[in-house]
Scaffold this motif. Structure first.
Motif, mmCIF file in Angstrom:
data_model
loop_
_atom_site.group_PDB
_atom_site.id
_atom_site.type_symbol
_atom_site.label_atom_id
_atom_site.label_comp_id
_atom_site.label_asym_id
_atom_site.label_seq_id
_atom_site.Cartn_x
_atom_site.Cartn_y
_atom_site.Cartn_z
ATOM 1 N N UNK A 148 -7.709 15.729 -66.291
ATOM 2 C CA UNK A 148 -8.068 15.557 -67.701
ATOM 3 C C UNK A 148 -9.580 15.586 -67.882
ATOM 4 N N UNK A 149 -10.316 15.033 -66.928
ATOM 5 C CA UNK A 149 -11.779 15.056 -66.983
ATOM 6 C C UNK A 149 -12.306 16.482 -66.849
ATOM 7 N N UNK A 150 -11.801 17.219 -65.881
ATOM 8 C CA UNK A 150 -12.245 18.595 -65.670
ATOM 9 C C UNK A 150 -11.899 19.496 -66.857
ATOM 10 N N UNK A 151 -10.811 19.174 -67.550
ATOM 11 C CA UNK A 151 -10.395 19.966 -68.709
ATOM 12 C C UNK A 151 -11.103 19.536 -69.988
ATOM 13 N N UNK A 152 -11.962 18.507 -69.903
ATOM 14 C CA UNK A 152 -12.696 18.049 -71.071
ATOM 15 C C UNK A 152 -11.899 17.175 -72.015
ATOM 16 N N UNK A 153 -10.741 16.681 -71.578
ATOM 17 C CA UNK A 153 -9.903 15.843 -72.432
ATOM 18 C C UNK A 153 -10.392 14.403 -72.455
ATOM 19 N N UNK A 154 -11.076 13.966 -71.398
ATOM 20 C CA UNK A 154 -11.703 12.649 -71.354
ATOM 21 C C UNK A 154 -13.127 12.830 -70.846
ATOM 22 N N UNK A 155 -13.963 11.798 -71.042
ATOM 23 C CA UNK A 155 -15.375 11.874 -70.648
ATOM 24 C C UNK A 155 -15.657 11.174 -69.330
ATOM 25 N N UNK A 156 -14.873 10.157 -69.035
ATOM 26 C CA UNK A 156 -15.076 9.363 -67.825
ATOM 27 C C UNK A 156 -13.717 9.052 -67.208
ATOM 28 N N UNK A 157 -13.707 8.845 -65.907
ATOM 29 C CA UNK A 157 -12.483 8.449 -65.210
ATOM 30 C C UNK A 157 -12.792 7.238 -64.337
ATOM 31 N N UNK A 158 -11.902 6.263 -64.387
ATOM 32 C CA UNK A 158 -11.988 5.081 -63.523
ATOM 33 C C UNK A 158 -10.965 5.247 -62.408
ATOM 34 N N UNK A 159 -11.423 5.095 -61.182
ATOM 35 C CA UNK A 159 -10.570 5.255 -60.001
ATOM 36 C C UNK A 159 -11.211 4.513 -58.848
ATOM 37 N N UNK A 160 -10.596 4.535 -57.687
ATOM 38 C CA UNK A 160 -11.193 3.849 -56.542
ATOM 39 C C UNK A 160 -12.401 4.638 -56.037
ATOM 40 N N UNK A 161 -13.321 3.943 -55.375
ATOM 41 C CA UNK A 161 -14.472 4.628 -54.797
ATOM 42 C C UNK A 161 -14.015 5.602 -53.714
ATOM 43 N N UNK A 162 -12.939 5.254 -53.020
ATOM 44 C CA UNK A 162 -12.385 6.138 -51.996
ATOM 45 C C UNK A 162 -11.974 7.471 -52.602
ATOM 46 N N UNK A 163 -11.209 7.424 -53.693
ATOM 47 C CA UNK A 163 -10.780 8.650 -54.352
ATOM 48 C C UNK A 163 -11.959 9.366 -54.996
#
Length: 314
Positions: free
Chosen positions: A135-150
């Motif tokens: 979704x981030x790469x497609x421009x649907x969202x501006x930020x993504x929250x995920x683990x530092x590992x990912x």
């Protein structure tokens, strides 16, 4: 500033809006770059920069002070006005589903920190780091929250498109991890049936690393909602999992064992830290966001939610 000033639609105004993005990263009482340096950065003339600075001052976004040979200093900045003028709009962040108190606390802390930074902020919830990153790469969202590992793996994979915005520190994404082993099963046995959630990039990497030394592993697709039934019906023998998700869900079907070697502990530590990533095309804005966020406030509010001292609000 009430409404939108038509002056910001002129050439000087457009330069002022781009300058607003740059100035969001400057703290009060810091010296501004020279006019010619700002002109080079914005790709315009010195006169346009000077006019842009005047527009920002007249709008109430900034106050400056000329101090002779020391240069011009930013004495005050209204981040909310700068953000409005920049045209960046509301930042939409994609987070994991808020099924745990830890995620509710994280969402509460992030909303408060963005609001304190004068940045309009909204949250959408999506399962799976891969889906959120798409979704981030497609421009649907501006930020993504995920683990530092990912985050590390995805930024390396898409280094021309994605960038790390912030690392919120250990235990902000998940708590402890451990091996879950079915009663009567052994981690030393060959042919272990291991539950893995391939929709979760960090869980896939952690599981593959944790069981790398085991012989003839059989991967069984699972989600945290299916774990109890899979163990109870003798369909899986073991997995490595975030204990926040399974606490109180698995009853007496499994034993919880500590993770083993140093590398796995390091992976689990990075998996426990929440990270924020964004698109590199908005690097200036992302830098401004990072500089303005009070990460200690995020962790503090999350801790209060975890303790039950604060009602989640996101």
């Amino acid at each position: 500033m009430n409404g939108f000033d038509d002056r910001f639609l002129t050439r000087n105004g457009l330069a002022a809006r781009r300058l607003a993005v740059l100035l969001m990263g400057h703290e009060p009482e810091t010296r501004l770059p020279r006019v010619k340096d700002l002109a080079h950065e914005l790709g315009c003339g010195n006169g346009t920069v000077q006019a842009a600075l005047r527009l920002l001052e007249e709008s109430g976004a900034i106050e400056t002070s000329a101090r002779g040979h020391l240069g011009t200093f930013l004495t005050h900045a209204e981040r909310a006005i700068l953000w409005q003028l920049s045209g960046l709009g509301t930042l939409l962040a994609a987070m994991p589903l808020p099924y745990s108190r830890r995620y509710e606390g994280l969402a509460t802390g992030l909303r408060a920190a963005f609001e304190a930074a004068g940045t309009p902020f909204a949250i959408t919830f999506m399962r799976g780091a891969g889906a959120r990153t798409a979704a981030l790469l497609e421009g649907k969202v501006d930020l993504v929250v995920l683990s530092r590992l990912a985050a590390d793996g995805l930024v390396e994979q898409h280094q021309d498109s994605l960038a790390l915005v912030a690392d919120l520190g250990p235990a902000t994404y998940v708590g402890a991890h451990g091996f879950l082993v079915r009663k009567g099963a052994s981690l030393d046995a060959a042919g272990l049936r291991v539950a893995v959630d391939h929709t979760s990039e960090d869980h896939r990497m952690l599981a593959e690393r944790a069981f790398a030394g085991h012989k003839d592993v059989r991967w069984i697709e699972s989600s945290y909602m299916q774990l109890r039934d899979l163990f109870a019906q003798d369909q899986v023998d073991a997995t490595v999992w975030n204990l926040d998700e399974v606490q109180g869900r698995l009853g007496m079907e499994v034993d919880v064992l500590p993770l083993g070697d140093e590398v796995t502990r390091d992976l689990a530590l990075r998996n426990s830290s929440a990270a924020i990533i964004g698109r590199t095309e908005g690097a200036k804005a992302l830098s401004a966001v990072h500089d303005a966020l009070d990460l200690s406030q995020v962790a503090q509010l999350q801790t209060e939610v975890l303790r039950g001292d604060r009602i989640p609000s996101y």
